[in-house]
Design a protein around this motif. Sequence first.
Motif, PDB file in Angstrom:
ATOM      1  N   ASN A  20       9.498  -2.181 -25.161  1.00 36.53           N
ATOM      2  CA  ASN A  20       9.909  -2.994 -26.294  1.00 36.53           C
ATOM      3  C   ASN A  20       9.966  -4.493 -26.011  1.00 36.53           C
ATOM      4  OD1 ASN A  20      10.604  -1.049 -28.543  1.00 36.53           O
ATOM      5  ND2 ASN A  20      11.655  -0.142 -26.801  1.00 36.53           N
ATOM      6  N   LEU A  21      10.179  -4.873 -24.772  1.00 38.47           N
ATOM      7  CA  LEU A  21      10.337  -6.288 -24.447  1.00 38.47           C
ATOM      8  C   LEU A  21       9.296  -6.831 -23.473  1.00 38.47           C
ATOM      9  CD1 LEU A  21      14.222  -6.383 -24.062  1.00 38.47           C
ATOM     10  CD2 LEU A  21      12.864  -7.019 -26.062  1.00 38.47           C
ATOM     11  N   GLY A  22       8.529  -5.943 -22.840  1.00 36.54           N
ATOM     12  CA  GLY A  22       7.576  -6.364 -21.816  1.00 36.54           C
ATOM     13  C   GLY A  22       6.575  -7.395 -22.297  1.00 36.54           C
ATOM     14  N   GLU A  23       5.963  -7.164 -23.442  1.00 37.91           N
ATOM     15  CA  GLU A  23       4.958  -8.095 -23.962  1.00 37.91           C
ATOM     16  C   GLU A  23       5.552  -9.444 -24.343  1.00 37.91           C
ATOM     17  OE1 GLU A  23       1.537  -8.190 -24.453  1.00 37.91           O
ATOM     18  OE2 GLU A  23       1.602  -6.520 -23.050  1.00 37.91           O
ATOM     19  N   ILE A  24       6.814  -9.435 -24.752  1.00 38.53           N
ATOM     20  CA  ILE A  24       7.468 -10.682 -25.147  1.00 38.53           C
ATOM     21  C   ILE A  24       7.768 -11.546 -23.926  1.00 38.53           C
ATOM     22  CG2 ILE A  24       9.570 -11.670 -26.166  1.00 38.53           C
ATOM     23  CD1 ILE A  24       9.697  -9.064 -27.888  1.00 38.53           C
ATOM     24  N   HIS A  25       8.272 -10.931 -22.871  1.00 39.00           N
ATOM     25  CA  HIS A  25       8.762 -11.693 -21.722  1.00 39.00           C
ATOM     26  C   HIS A  25       7.795 -11.770 -20.557  1.00 39.00           C
ATOM     27  CE1 HIS A  25      12.649 -12.317 -23.529  1.00 39.00           C
ATOM     28  NE2 HIS A  25      12.642 -11.059 -23.909  1.00 39.00           N
ATOM     29  N   THR A  26       6.756 -10.952 -20.529  1.00 39.99           N
ATOM     30  CA  THR A  26       5.777 -11.025 -19.442  1.00 39.99           C
ATOM     31  C   THR A  26       4.360 -11.113 -19.997  1.00 39.99           C
ATOM     32  OG1 THR A  26       5.677  -8.621 -19.245  1.00 39.99           O
ATOM     33  CG2 THR A  26       7.224  -9.777 -17.796  1.00 39.99           C
ATOM     34  N   LYS A  27       4.207 -11.833 -21.095  1.00 40.83           N
ATOM     35  CA  LYS A  27       2.902 -12.016 -21.729  1.00 40.83           C
ATOM     36  C   LYS A  27       1.981 -12.784 -20.782  1.00 40.83           C
ATOM     37  CE  LYS A  27       2.539 -15.188 -24.900  1.00 40.83           C
ATOM     38  NZ  LYS A  27       1.514 -16.132 -24.567  1.00 40.83           N
ATOM     39  N   PHE A  28       0.777 -12.261 -20.619  1.00 35.87           N
ATOM     40  CA  PHE A  28      -0.189 -12.921 -19.748  1.00 35.87           C
ATOM     41  C   PHE A  28      -0.664 -14.212 -20.411  1.00 35.87           C
ATOM     42  CE2 PHE A  28      -4.153 -13.519 -17.478  1.00 35.87           C
ATOM     43  CZ  PHE A  28      -3.747 -13.211 -16.189  1.00 35.87           C
ATOM     44  N   PRO A  29      -0.813 -15.300 -19.649  1.00 35.92           N
ATOM     45  CA  PRO A  29      -1.198 -16.579 -20.246  1.00 35.92           C
ATOM     46  C   PRO A  29      -2.590 -16.541 -20.883  1.00 35.92           C
ATOM     47  CG  PRO A  29      -0.738 -16.840 -17.890  1.00 35.92           C
ATOM     48  CD  PRO A  29      -0.602 -15.398 -18.221  1.00 35.92           C
ATOM     49  N   SER A  30      -2.709 -17.210 -22.002  1.00 37.49           N
ATOM     50  CA  SER A  30      -4.018 -17.384 -22.642  1.00 37.49           C
ATOM     51  C   SER A  30      -4.828 -18.384 -21.808  1.00 37.49           C
ATOM     52  CB  SER A  30      -3.839 -17.920 -24.057  1.00 37.49           C
ATOM     53  OG  SER A  30      -3.305 -19.236 -24.007  1.00 37.49           O
ATOM     54  N   ASN A  31      -6.085 -18.569 -22.160  1.00 43.89           N
ATOM     55  CA  ASN A  31      -6.921 -19.541 -21.440  1.00 43.89           C
ATOM     56  C   ASN A  31      -6.336 -20.946 -21.544  1.00 43.89           C
ATOM     57  OD1 ASN A  31      -8.689 -17.579 -20.620  1.00 43.89           O
ATOM     58  ND2 ASN A  31     -10.169 -17.952 -22.254  1.00 43.89           N
ATOM     59  N   GLU A  32      -5.833 -21.306 -22.726  1.00 44.64           N
ATOM     60  CA  GLU A  32      -5.240 -22.634 -22.920  1.00 44.64           C
ATOM     61  C   GLU A  32      -3.982 -22.791 -22.057  1.00 44.64           C
ATOM     62  OE1 GLU A  32      -5.931 -20.548 -25.613  1.00 44.64           O
ATOM     63  OE2 GLU A  32      -7.858 -21.506 -26.000  1.00 44.64           O
ATOM     64  N   GLU A  33      -3.159 -21.742 -22.024  1.00 42.47           N
ATOM     65  CA  GLU A  33      -1.943 -21.788 -21.199  1.00 42.47           C
ATOM     66  C   GLU A  33      -2.292 -21.861 -19.714  1.00 42.47           C
ATOM     67  OE1 GLU A  33       1.171 -19.278 -23.989  1.00 42.47           O
ATOM     68  OE2 GLU A  33      -0.348 -18.184 -22.848  1.00 42.47           O
ATOM     69  N   ALA A  34      -3.344 -21.171 -19.306  1.00 39.90           N
ATOM     70  CA  ALA A  34      -3.773 -21.204 -17.905  1.00 39.90           C
ATOM     71  C   ALA A  34      -4.215 -22.609 -17.500  1.00 39.90           C
ATOM     72  CB  ALA A  34      -4.904 -20.205 -17.667  1.00 39.90           C
ATOM     73  N   ILE A  35      -4.904 -23.284 -18.387  1.00 32.64           N
ATOM     74  CA  ILE A  35      -5.325 -24.668 -18.113  1.00 32.64           C
ATOM     75  C   ILE A  35      -4.098 -25.567 -17.969  1.00 32.64           C
ATOM     76  CG2 ILE A  35      -6.477 -26.689 -19.119  1.00 32.64           C
ATOM     77  CD1 ILE A  35      -8.524 -24.634 -20.311  1.00 32.64           C
ATOM     78  N   GLN A  36      -3.112 -25.364 -18.831  1.00 28.10           N
ATOM     79  CA  GLN A  36      -1.875 -26.150 -18.765  1.00 28.10           C
ATOM     80  C   GLN A  36      -1.128 -25.890 -17.449  1.00 28.10           C
ATOM     81  OE1 GLN A  36      -0.874 -28.492 -21.063  1.00 28.10           O
ATOM     82  NE2 GLN A  36       0.611 -29.001 -19.493  1.00 28.10           N
ATOM     83  N   ILE A  37      -1.077 -24.625 -17.027  1.00 28.78           N
ATOM     84  CA  ILE A  37      -0.430 -24.267 -15.763  1.00 28.78           C
ATOM     85  C   ILE A  37      -1.129 -24.955 -14.603  1.00 28.78           C
ATOM     86  CG2 ILE A  37      -0.012 -22.368 -14.142  1.00 28.78           C
ATOM     87  CD1 ILE A  37       0.398 -20.568 -16.676  1.00 28.78           C
ATOM     88  N   THR A  38      -2.456 -24.918 -14.606  1.00 29.12           N
ATOM     89  CA  THR A  38      -3.239 -25.567 -13.543  1.00 29.12           C
ATOM     90  C   THR A  38      -2.968 -27.071 -13.521  1.00 29.12           C
ATOM     91  OG1 THR A  38      -4.963 -23.896 -13.795  1.00 29.12           O
ATOM     92  CG2 THR A  38      -5.584 -25.906 -12.663  1.00 29.12           C
ATOM     93  N   ASP A  39      -2.934 -27.695 -14.697  1.00 25.05           N
ATOM     94  CA  ASP A  39      -2.630 -29.132 -14.775  1.00 25.05           C
ATOM     95  C   ASP A  39      -1.228 -29.427 -14.232  1.00 25.05           C
ATOM     96  OD1 ASP A  39      -5.099 -29.570 -15.930  1.00 25.05           O
ATOM     97  OD2 ASP A  39      -4.314 -29.758 -17.981  1.00 25.05           O
ATOM     98  N   ASN A  40      -0.270 -28.565 -14.563  1.00 27.02           N
ATOM     99  CA  ASN A  40       1.106 -28.780 -14.095  1.00 27.02           C
ATOM    100  C   ASN A  40       1.234 -28.605 -12.581  1.00 27.02           C
ATOM    101  OD1 ASN A  40       1.977 -29.390 -16.653  1.00 27.02           O
ATOM    102  ND2 ASN A  40       2.727 -27.334 -17.095  1.00 27.02           N
ATOM    103  N   PHE A  41       0.449 -27.668 -12.008  1.00 29.17           N
ATOM    104  CA  PHE A  41       0.455 -27.541 -10.547  1.00 29.17           C
ATOM    105  C   PHE A  41      -0.026 -28.843  -9.918  1.00 29.17           C
ATOM    106  CE2 PHE A  41       0.936 -22.864 -10.294  1.00 29.17           C
ATOM    107  CZ  PHE A  41       1.728 -22.803  -9.167  1.00 29.17           C
TER     108      PHE A  41
END
Length: 117
Positions: A20-41
């Motif tokens: 019931n909560l897994g997808e909400i709290h452990t959602k895999f990053p989208s391509n856009e979110e992955a780019i943002q994560i890489t930029d933040n690193f």
Amino acid sequence: MANNTVAGIVHETCRAIWENLGEIHTKFPSNEEAIQITDNFWKRWKFPNCIGCIDGKHIHIKAPANSGNMFYNYKNFFSIVLQGIAGPDYRFIAIEVGACGKESDGGIFSNSHLSKR
């Protein structure tokens, strides 16, 4: 209450929480979110082309029935492995739970959902 009754309740509760909560709290990053994560690193740690830091933790368990030595790890106890990937802000991006303690970190990763993505 008997041990097996409590174990069943804990298992059922954990499964319900995950379903019931897994997808909400452990959602895999989208391509856009992955780019943002890489930029933040890069901005925070000056580490290029990184989407996450990965590590595993052996969770001590009782030996499962008829499991042989599959759950017996190099630390000389029975375990399952929680493997997590954290972003530049120390928050989990993805987790993989339930691998046999005998498996290596690389083996767990190569069989994970993350590796397939």
